[in-house]
Write a protein that holds these residues in place. Structure first.
Motif, mmCIF file in Angstrom:
data_model
loop_
_atom_site.group_PDB
_atom_site.id
_atom_site.type_symbol
_atom_site.label_atom_id
_atom_site.label_comp_id
_atom_site.label_asym_id
_atom_site.label_seq_id
_atom_site.Cartn_x
_atom_site.Cartn_y
_atom_site.Cartn_z
ATOM 1 N N VAL A 113 0.986 -1.322 -0.068
ATOM 2 C CA VAL A 113 0.157 -0.151 0.090
ATOM 3 C C VAL A 113 0.895 1.245 -0.123
ATOM 4 C CG1 VAL A 113 -1.628 1.457 1.282
ATOM 5 C CG2 VAL A 113 -2.101 -1.090 1.079
ATOM 6 N N THR A 114 1.882 1.085 0.769
ATOM 7 C CA THR A 114 2.900 2.376 0.778
ATOM 8 C C THR A 114 3.508 2.942 -0.605
ATOM 9 O OG1 THR A 114 3.676 1.954 3.042
ATOM 10 C CG2 THR A 114 5.140 3.391 1.899
ATOM 11 N N MET A 115 3.688 1.473 -1.409
ATOM 12 C CA MET A 115 4.394 1.942 -2.562
ATOM 13 C C MET A 115 3.336 2.315 -3.453
ATOM 14 S SD MET A 115 6.902 1.914 -4.577
ATOM 15 C CE MET A 115 8.189 1.203 -3.410
ATOM 16 N N ALA A 116 2.090 1.587 -3.450
ATOM 17 C CA ALA A 116 1.006 1.946 -4.213
ATOM 18 C C ALA A 116 0.684 3.561 -4.274
ATOM 19 C CB ALA A 116 0.096 1.333 -4.044
ATOM 20 N N ASP B 78 -6.364 -8.254 -6.269
ATOM 21 C CA ASP B 78 -6.138 -7.499 -7.601
ATOM 22 C C ASP B 78 -6.130 -6.161 -7.442
ATOM 23 O OD1 ASP B 78 -8.856 -6.791 -6.863
ATOM 24 O OD2 ASP B 78 -9.871 -8.274 -8.071
ATOM 25 N N ARG B 79 -6.070 -5.316 -8.422
ATOM 26 C CA ARG B 79 -6.095 -4.010 -8.531
ATOM 27 C C ARG B 79 -7.002 -3.327 -7.972
ATOM 28 N NH1 ARG B 79 -7.273 0.709 -11.381
ATOM 29 N NH2 ARG B 79 -5.738 2.336 -11.569
ATOM 30 N N ASP B 80 -8.394 -3.878 -8.026
ATOM 31 C CA ASP B 80 -9.515 -3.257 -7.254
ATOM 32 C C ASP B 80 -9.381 -3.176 -5.911
ATOM 33 O OD1 ASP B 80 -12.396 -2.372 -7.642
ATOM 34 O OD2 ASP B 80 -12.811 -4.094 -6.289
ATOM 35 N N GLU B 81 -8.874 -4.377 -5.141
ATOM 36 C CA GLU B 81 -8.476 -4.411 -3.625
ATOM 37 C C GLU B 81 -7.584 -3.444 -3.391
ATOM 38 O OE1 GLU B 81 -7.690 -7.315 0.079
ATOM 39 O OE2 GLU B 81 -6.930 -8.220 -2.089
ATOM 40 N N LEU B 82 -6.430 -3.169 -4.126
ATOM 41 C CA LEU B 82 -5.241 -2.384 -3.906
ATOM 42 C C LEU B 82 -6.050 -0.801 -3.607
ATOM 43 C CD1 LEU B 82 -2.317 -2.019 -3.517
ATOM 44 C CD2 LEU B 82 -2.107 -1.587 -6.077
ATOM 45 N N LEU B 83 -6.836 -0.571 -4.908
ATOM 46 C CA LEU B 83 -7.406 0.991 -4.757
ATOM 47 C C LEU B 83 -8.642 0.866 -3.265
ATOM 48 C CD1 LEU B 83 -8.790 1.421 -8.371
ATOM 49 C CD2 LEU B 83 -6.926 2.456 -7.371
ATOM 50 N N ARG B 84 -9.285 -0.199 -3.003
ATOM 51 C CA ARG B 84 -10.127 -0.247 -1.792
ATOM 52 C C ARG B 84 -8.779 0.108 -0.583
ATOM 53 N NH1 ARG B 84 -10.704 -3.121 2.255
ATOM 54 N NH2 ARG B 84 -9.748 -5.187 1.513
ATOM 55 N N GLU C 7 -15.684 8.498 -6.716
ATOM 56 C CA GLU C 7 -16.457 7.484 -7.808
ATOM 57 C C GLU C 7 -17.356 6.630 -6.939
ATOM 58 O OE1 GLU C 7 -12.961 5.796 -9.778
ATOM 59 O OE2 GLU C 7 -12.883 7.447 -11.117
ATOM 60 N N GLY C 8 -16.998 6.497 -5.560
ATOM 61 C CA GLY C 8 -17.748 6.037 -4.708
ATOM 62 C C GLY C 8 -17.753 4.324 -4.920
ATOM 63 N N GLU C 9 -16.952 3.892 -5.590
ATOM 64 C CA GLU C 9 -16.841 2.249 -5.451
ATOM 65 C C GLU C 9 -16.209 1.683 -4.513
ATOM 66 O OE1 GLU C 9 -15.365 1.046 -9.309
ATOM 67 O OE2 GLU C 9 -16.396 2.295 -10.480
ATOM 68 N N HIS C 10 -15.384 2.541 -3.817
ATOM 69 C CA HIS C 10 -14.623 1.728 -2.525
ATOM 70 C C HIS C 10 -14.875 2.675 -1.426
ATOM 71 C CE1 HIS C 10 -12.461 -0.242 -5.669
ATOM 72 N NE2 HIS C 10 -12.239 0.853 -6.206
#
Length: 213
Positions: free
Chosen positions: A18-21, A55-61, A107-110
């Motif tokens: 998460v820190t790197m992201a 996946d990327r979706d969890e990374l965004l969350r 965007e409200g998805e997360h």
């Protein structure tokens, strides 16, 4: 003692990912953020990351949650109205450093549970500010949502189409000088103007909704 041997790779963890992201999003923008890019920056393979995230979706969350828990609380101030305004301006300053985060939120998805601390402290301050007006909790929640949308709008829309570059110029002249698809990326002046607009708008919105002086 479990000291890491010289040259040995650091142990991969969700926190490190998460820190790197977050660093990639700050440096390169949200569109550049992929699991592969994070793996490259961490010097490992994608398969290693998938042991910690789906996946990327969890990374965004996870990024949304990371941002939410750092939203500023109110600072001590004898004037409650100034305290409320100050908290929202601090939130603007914080999110302006991570505009990609405001995009995720908008965007409200997360949904980030970590934002509850900010929301509760802001609602408490609004309740005190309302004072004798005796606003219901539902009404205060509506005030909070209006302020939240106002905040996100100023963070995300620092150079909306049709707005002028210089103070005092009319909308008509701005429309003639720029086509929508040729509007330049916002610079420091645009961001500064956006903050000035928020400073102007916050007390007026508060006073209008709560009937405060």
């Amino acid at each position: 003692m479990n000291a890491r041997a010289p040259g040995r790779p650091r142990i991969l963890s969700r926190e490190r990912i998460v820190t790197m992201a977050r660093r990639i999003a700050d440096d390169e923008g949200l569109d550049a953020l992929t699991v592969r890019r994070v793996a490259q920056r961490l010097g490992t393979g994608q398969a290693s990351l998938y042991r910690h995230i789906e996946d990327r979706d969890e990374l965004l969350r996870l990024l949304a949650e990371d941002v939410a828990v750092h939203l500023p609380g109110p600072k001590e101030c004898p004037d409650v109205r100034e305290q409320v305004i100050g908290q929202w301006l601090d939130a603007y300053d914080y999110l302006s450093q991570h505009r990609w985060a405001a995009r995720i939120i908008a965007e409200g998805e997360h949904v980030a549970d970590g934002a509850s601390a900010f929301a509760e402290s802001a609602l408490d301050a609004l309740r005190v500010l309302a004072g004798g007006a005796q606003e219901s909790r539902a009404d205060l929640a509506r005030v909070y949502r209006v302020l939240w949308h106002l905040l996100l709008g100023h963070v995300l829309n620092v150079h909306p189409v049709g707005h002028t570059h210089s103070e005092g110029a009319g909308l008509e002249s701005a429309d003639k000088s720029e086509e929508p698809d040729t509007v330049p990326a916002p610079g420091p002046h645009a961001a500064s103007t956006s903050r000035d607009d928020l400073v102007w708008a916050l007390p007026r919105v508060l006073d209008g909704m709560l009937g405060t002086p």
